[in-house]
Scaffold this motif. Sequence first.
Motif, PDB file in Angstrom:
ATOM      1  N   TYR A   1       4.291   2.146   1.124  1.00 43.44           N
ATOM      2  CA  TYR A   1       5.672   2.324   1.585  1.00 43.44           C
ATOM      3  C   TYR A   1       6.291   1.020   2.106  1.00 43.44           C
ATOM      4  CZ  TYR A   1       7.414   7.083   1.826  1.00 43.44           C
ATOM      5  OH  TYR A   1       7.969   8.280   1.545  1.00 43.44           O
TER       6      TYR A   1
ATOM      7  N   GLY B   1       5.078  -2.096   2.210  1.00 42.03           N
ATOM      8  CA  GLY B   1       4.912  -3.270   1.348  1.00 42.03           C
ATOM      9  C   GLY B   1       5.822  -3.236   0.138  1.00 42.03           C
TER      10      GLY B   1
ATOM     11  N   VAL C   1      -0.577  -7.826  -3.226  1.00 43.86           N
ATOM     12  CA  VAL C   1      -1.959  -7.472  -3.582  1.00 43.86           C
ATOM     13  C   VAL C   1      -2.198  -6.026  -3.162  1.00 43.86           C
ATOM     14  CG1 VAL C   1      -4.403  -8.020  -3.287  1.00 43.86           C
ATOM     15  CG2 VAL C   1      -2.709  -9.841  -3.151  1.00 43.86           C
TER      16      VAL C   1
ATOM     17  N   PRO D   1      -4.948  -2.566  -4.454  1.00 43.57           N
ATOM     18  CA  PRO D   1      -5.869  -2.068  -5.489  1.00 43.57           C
ATOM     19  C   PRO D   1      -5.215  -1.028  -6.390  1.00 43.57           C
ATOM     20  CG  PRO D   1      -6.525  -1.312  -3.288  1.00 43.57           C
ATOM     21  CD  PRO D   1      -5.372  -2.234  -3.100  1.00 43.57           C
ATOM     22  N   ARG D   2      -4.140  -0.412  -5.929  1.00 39.61           N
ATOM     23  CA  ARG D   2      -3.459   0.613  -6.738  1.00 39.61           C
ATOM     24  C   ARG D   2      -2.227   0.004  -7.412  1.00 39.61           C
ATOM     25  NH1 ARG D   2      -4.997   5.975  -5.133  1.00 39.61           N
ATOM     26  NH2 ARG D   2      -6.624   5.715  -3.592  1.00 39.61           N
TER      27      ARG D   2
ATOM     28  N   PRO E   1       4.938  11.929   1.056  1.00 46.49           N
ATOM     29  CA  PRO E   1       5.569  13.211   1.398  1.00 46.49           C
ATOM     30  C   PRO E   1       5.604  14.207   0.239  1.00 46.49           C
ATOM     31  CG  PRO E   1       6.816  11.415   2.327  1.00 46.49           C
ATOM     32  CD  PRO E   1       5.767  10.784   1.459  1.00 46.49           C
TER      33      PRO E   1
ATOM     34  N   PRO F   1       1.986  17.258  -0.666  1.00 52.52           N
ATOM     35  CA  PRO F   1       1.847  18.718  -0.512  1.00 52.52           C
ATOM     36  C   PRO F   1       2.439  19.477  -1.702  1.00 52.52           C
ATOM     37  CG  PRO F   1       2.522  17.737   1.560  1.00 52.52           C
ATOM     38  CD  PRO F   1       2.611  16.646   0.535  1.00 52.52           C
TER      39      PRO F   1
ATOM     40  N   GLY G   1      -6.077  -5.718  -6.658  1.00 53.90           N
ATOM     41  CA  GLY G   1      -7.286  -6.015  -5.903  1.00 53.90           C
ATOM     42  C   GLY G   1      -7.074  -5.682  -4.438  1.00 53.90           C
TER      43      GLY G   1
ATOM     44  N   VAL H   1      -7.382  -7.092  -0.430  1.00 57.75           N
ATOM     45  CA  VAL H   1      -7.585  -8.236   0.457  1.00 57.75           C
ATOM     46  C   VAL H   1      -8.729  -7.860   1.390  1.00 57.75           C
ATOM     47  CG1 VAL H   1      -6.589  -9.579   2.351  1.00 57.75           C
ATOM     48  CG2 VAL H   1      -5.230  -9.114   0.305  1.00 57.75           C
TER      49      VAL H   1
ATOM     50  N   THR I   1       0.928  -5.107   5.330  1.00 61.07           N
ATOM     51  CA  THR I   1       1.446  -3.733   5.208  1.00 61.07           C
ATOM     52  C   THR I   1       0.396  -2.880   4.497  1.00 61.07           C
ATOM     53  OG1 THR I   1       2.526  -4.461   3.170  1.00 61.07           O
ATOM     54  CG2 THR I   1       3.909  -4.369   5.136  1.00 61.07           C
ATOM     55  N   ALA I   2      -0.834  -2.907   5.038  1.00 58.04           N
ATOM     56  CA  ALA I   2      -1.964  -2.258   4.350  1.00 58.04           C
ATOM     57  C   ALA I   2      -2.146  -0.800   4.755  1.00 58.04           C
ATOM     58  CB  ALA I   2      -3.246  -3.048   4.608  1.00 58.04           C
TER      59      ALA I   2
ATOM     60  N   LYS J   1      -4.618  12.122   1.185  1.00 59.54           N
ATOM     61  CA  LYS J   1      -3.757  10.961   1.403  1.00 59.54           C
ATOM     62  C   LYS J   1      -3.365  10.306   0.081  1.00 59.54           C
ATOM     63  CE  LYS J   1      -3.745   6.960   4.502  1.00 59.54           C
ATOM     64  NZ  LYS J   1      -2.467   7.251   5.102  1.00 59.54           N
TER      65      LYS J   1
ATOM     66  N   SER K   1       0.745  16.502   7.895  1.00 59.00           N
ATOM     67  CA  SER K   1       0.332  16.617   6.494  1.00 59.00           C
ATOM     68  C   SER K   1      -0.559  17.830   6.289  1.00 59.00           C
ATOM     69  CB  SER K   1      -0.345  15.338   6.008  1.00 59.00           C
ATOM     70  OG  SER K   1      -1.461  15.050   6.810  1.00 59.00           O
TER      71      SER K   1
ATOM     72  N   GLU L   1       1.705  20.959   6.170  1.00 58.87           N
ATOM     73  CA  GLU L   1       2.473  20.983   4.919  1.00 58.87           C
ATOM     74  C   GLU L   1       1.580  21.344   3.727  1.00 58.87           C
ATOM     75  OE1 GLU L   1       6.436  18.488   4.822  1.00 58.87           O
ATOM     76  OE2 GLU L   1       4.693  17.237   4.461  1.00 58.87           O
TER      77      GLU L   1
ATOM     78  N   MET M   1      -9.803  -3.420   7.120  1.00 58.21           N
ATOM     79  CA  MET M   1      -9.571  -4.850   6.888  1.00 58.21           C
ATOM     80  C   MET M   1      -8.731  -5.426   8.040  1.00 58.21           C
ATOM     81  SD  MET M   1      -7.531  -7.478   5.868  1.00 58.21           S
ATOM     82  CE  MET M   1      -6.024  -6.710   5.294  1.00 58.21           C
TER      83      MET M   1
ATOM     84  N   HIS N   1      13.969  14.464   0.449  1.00 56.23           N
ATOM     85  CA  HIS N   1      12.933  13.673  -0.230  1.00 56.23           C
ATOM     86  C   HIS N   1      13.329  13.254  -1.644  1.00 56.23           C
ATOM     87  CE1 HIS N   1      10.074  13.285   2.899  1.00 56.23           C
ATOM     88  NE2 HIS N   1      10.150  14.577   3.176  1.00 56.23           N
TER      89      HIS N   1
HETATM   90  C1  LIG Z   1       0.248  14.156   2.804  1.00 55.49           C
HETATM   91  C2  LIG Z   1       1.177  13.277   3.582  1.00 55.49           C
HETATM   92  C3  LIG Z   1       2.496  13.665   3.769  1.00 55.49           C
HETATM   93  C4  LIG Z   1       3.359  12.864   4.504  1.00 55.49           C
HETATM   94  N1  LIG Z   1       4.646  13.288   4.682  1.00 55.49           N
HETATM   95  C5  LIG Z   1       5.483  12.531   5.405  1.00 55.49           C
HETATM   96  C6  LIG Z   1       6.829  12.958   5.593  1.00 55.49           C
HETATM   97  O1  LIG Z   1       7.233  14.015   5.112  1.00 55.49           O
HETATM   98  N2  LIG Z   1       7.639  12.150   6.327  1.00 55.49           N
HETATM   99  C7  LIG Z   1       7.207  10.974   6.877  1.00 55.49           C
HETATM  100  O2  LIG Z   1       7.997  10.283   7.535  1.00 55.49           O
HETATM  101  N3  LIG Z   1       5.949  10.548   6.702  1.00 55.49           N
HETATM  102  C8  LIG Z   1       5.077  11.292   5.985  1.00 55.49           C
HETATM  103  N4  LIG Z   1       3.790  10.860   5.796  1.00 55.49           N
HETATM  104  C9  LIG Z   1       3.359   9.572   6.366  1.00 55.49           C
HETATM  105  C10 LIG Z   1       3.771   8.399   5.495  1.00 55.49           C
HETATM  106  O3  LIG Z   1       3.479   8.648   4.148  1.00 55.49           O
HETATM  107  C11 LIG Z   1       3.085   7.131   5.978  1.00 55.49           C
HETATM  108  O4  LIG Z   1       3.456   6.936   7.318  1.00 55.49           O
HETATM  109  C12 LIG Z   1       3.521   5.915   5.137  1.00 55.49           C
HETATM  110  O5  LIG Z   1       3.012   6.031   3.842  1.00 55.49           O
HETATM  111  C13 LIG Z   1       3.029   4.615   5.760  1.00 55.49           C
HETATM  112  O6  LIG Z   1       3.390   3.554   4.942  1.00 55.49           O
HETATM  113  P1  LIG Z   1       2.503   2.223   4.876  1.00 55.49           P
HETATM  114  O7  LIG Z   1       3.182   1.311   3.944  1.00 55.49           O
HETATM  115  O8  LIG Z   1       2.210   1.744   6.246  1.00 55.49           O
HETATM  116  O9  LIG Z   1       1.102   2.699   4.291  1.00 55.49           O
HETATM  117  P2  LIG Z   1       0.795   3.280   2.845  1.00 55.49           P
HETATM  118  O10 LIG Z   1       1.993   3.925   2.259  1.00 55.49           O
HETATM  119  O11 LIG Z   1      -0.440   4.099   3.024  1.00 55.49           O
HETATM  120  O12 LIG Z   1       0.474   1.984   1.981  1.00 55.49           O
HETATM  121  C14 LIG Z   1      -0.611   1.138   2.246  1.00 55.49           C
HETATM  122  C15 LIG Z   1      -0.942   0.402   0.950  1.00 55.49           C
HETATM  123  O13 LIG Z   1      -1.839  -0.654   1.250  1.00 55.49           O
HETATM  124  C16 LIG Z   1      -2.868  -0.685   0.277  1.00 55.49           C
HETATM  125  N5  LIG Z   1      -4.032  -1.294   0.913  1.00 55.49           N
HETATM  126  C17 LIG Z   1      -4.840  -0.778   1.860  1.00 55.49           C
HETATM  127  N6  LIG Z   1      -5.772  -1.664   2.222  1.00 55.49           N
HETATM  128  C18 LIG Z   1      -5.545  -2.784   1.489  1.00 55.49           C
HETATM  129  C19 LIG Z   1      -6.179  -4.051   1.408  1.00 55.49           C
HETATM  130  N7  LIG Z   1      -7.231  -4.353   2.159  1.00 55.49           N
HETATM  131  N8  LIG Z   1      -5.684  -4.948   0.527  1.00 55.49           N
HETATM  132  C20 LIG Z   1      -4.609  -4.657  -0.246  1.00 55.49           C
HETATM  133  N9  LIG Z   1      -3.971  -3.484  -0.209  1.00 55.49           N
HETATM  134  C21 LIG Z   1      -4.431  -2.562   0.662  1.00 55.49           C
HETATM  135  C22 LIG Z   1      -3.067   0.769  -0.107  1.00 55.49           C
HETATM  136  O14 LIG Z   1      -3.653   0.881  -1.412  1.00 55.49           O
HETATM  137  C23 LIG Z   1      -1.629   1.290  -0.070  1.00 55.49           C
HETATM  138  O15 LIG Z   1      -0.995   1.157  -1.322  1.00 55.49           O
HETATM  139  C24 LIG Z   1       2.898  11.649   5.056  1.00 55.49           C
HETATM  140  C25 LIG Z   1       1.574  11.242   4.862  1.00 55.49           C
HETATM  141  C26 LIG Z   1       0.706  12.045   4.120  1.00 55.49           C
HETATM  142  C27 LIG Z   1      -0.704  11.600   3.905  1.00 55.49           C
END
Ligand SMILES: Cc1cc2nc3c(=O)[nH]c(=O)nc-3n(C[C@H](O)[C@H](O)[C@H](O)COP(=O)(O)OP(=O)(O)OC[C@H]3O[C@@H](n4cnc5c(N)ncnc54)[C@H](O)[C@@H]3O)c2cc1C
Length: 450
Positions: A11, A13, A34, A36-37, A44, A47, A75, A77, A107-108, A128, A170, A173, A269, A391
């Motif tokens: 999200y 990143g 960077v 891995p996906r 959101p 569910p 990959g 980090v 932003t991992a 997740k 989560s 939901e 990490m 959404h």
């Molecule tokens: C089932 C579910 C439903 C949700 N519903 C809601 C909702 O309705 N409303 C809401 O506000 N929030 C919701 N959330 C929460 C929301 O999705 C998260 O708060 C949000 O995704 C956080 O964003 P982020 O970028 O910090 O992390 P993420 O979106 O998790 O992204 C992190 C990224 O970093 C990558 N990564 C991890 N480690 C490394 C590494 N070492 N090197 C490189 N890349 C790495 C991962 O592969 C991933 O792509 C929900 C969460 C879940 C699980």
Amino acid sequence: MRTILVVGGGYAGFYTAWKLEKKLRPGEARVVVVDPRPYMTYQPFLPEVLAGSVEARHAAVSLRRHLRHTKLISGRVVKVDHAHRTATVRPAEGPDFPLGYDILAVTAGAVTRKLAVPGVAEQAIGMKHVEEAVAIRDRLLTAFDRAATLEPGPQRRKLLTATFVGGGFSGVEGFGELLSLATSLLRSYPELDRNELQFHLVEARDRILPEVTDRPGEWVVRSLQKRGAHVHLNAQLLAATDGHVVLSTGDEFDSELIVWTVGNAANPMVRSHTDLPIDGRGMLVVRADLRVGTESEPVPDAWGAGDDAAVPDLTAGRPGVAIVPNAQNAVRQGKLLAKNIVADLRGRKVRPYLHHSFGTIATLGLGRGIFQYHGIVIKGFLAWVMHRGYHVLAVPSWERKIRVFAVWLTAAVSGRDIVSLASVQDPRRAFVTGEEPGEPAVRSEHAQSA
Ligand SMILES: Cc1cc2nc3c(=O)[nH]c(=O)nc-3n(C[C@H](O)[C@H](O)[C@H](O)COP(=O)(O)OP(=O)(O)OC[C@H]3O[C@@H](n4cnc5c(N)ncnc54)[C@H](O)[C@@H]3O)c2cc1C
């Protein structure tokens, strides 16, 4: 040209890189992401992926398609040595390599919190990631197919029992959506009886859905119970060995499906492999302007946002309060991060992150939802429509919005797809052995040869 390294294309990143592409002048800096996906997961929607209302692929927003001017590295980090402006990347193929940068954005995100409960590592599944949501749905559908061939009894009861551990956002939901799918499936399985379907939600605290206040939370419990669910409050999972669930309340039952939704833990990490400041929970210490460090000790050229960062909540009116980690905040922080990085590059003033929550909105299954904004509470169908409306507008890019909306429209006319594709996990089986999925005698032979 300077290099901006974004660690993690989820999200926060994804939005950081997307906005940087738009804001940077040609030649000003290059952006490297960077992850891995190859996609950002629109969590959101998970569910609804569980329930078959959103196609799994539509919850995955392709990085290559949308970040056209960003260098993408597939990959992980594994280490950040910010003092030397170097990250170590573990690529999908080949050995680890160092990646130099000038500016870092971490932003991992977070990872699923694990607890050492016997049987959980072997039996349970998280919620997740897209693949987890797909597997949960397939497991339920496969369990229905298998149960329909059995006489009533313990094995059939186990197959028709699902347990969610963790009554947070989560978990509730996912539970509500899967319950809605399971209930509607009964129409297609005349061999099965409604009373055989057992859905358990286990929560250690005395209430679920902490994002809403007590009374709406109690309403959610009652509405799930009316739909036949068992909500176990003040209950901890003690064991799940071989699918036999034991709760601290003394309840015990067999459950084919156990979904683990107990919340987040710090990204390993970020917690252990950087020279950046970390708080007691393993979160990155950032200032309100998303720069890593404190007011008195900012870390130059390092920024952080999203679920891996403890961002001060300026709306709280008192120091020491961190922002709730959710998508609403991660998106906005990602956008601000891009703006602040560009402002900083150009020697301009950066802005603090300040966002007043829009409230909480959750789906509880097809046609059911709950919304709360301060004292305003909306329940039922209207809240569910608002949930979908919010959404579909929030998922990045028009092509995603159209795809998701088209599936909803099709399902409104023709219903949801109810076929398990669990066999995709063993795609060569029919080719190699000539066996079909679900043939019991052959299954064990095949398992032996595998
Ligand atoms: C089932 C579910 C439903 C949700 N519903 C809601 C909702 O309705 N409303 C809401 O506000 N929030 C919701 N959330 C929460 C929301 O999705 C998260 O708060 C949000 O995704 C956080 O964003 P982020 O970028 O910090 O992390 P993420 O979106 O998790 O992204 C992190 C990224 O970093 C990558 N990564 C991890 N480690 C490394 C590494 N070492 N090197 C490189 N890349 C790495 C991962 O592969 C991933 O792509 C929900 C969460 C879940 C699980």
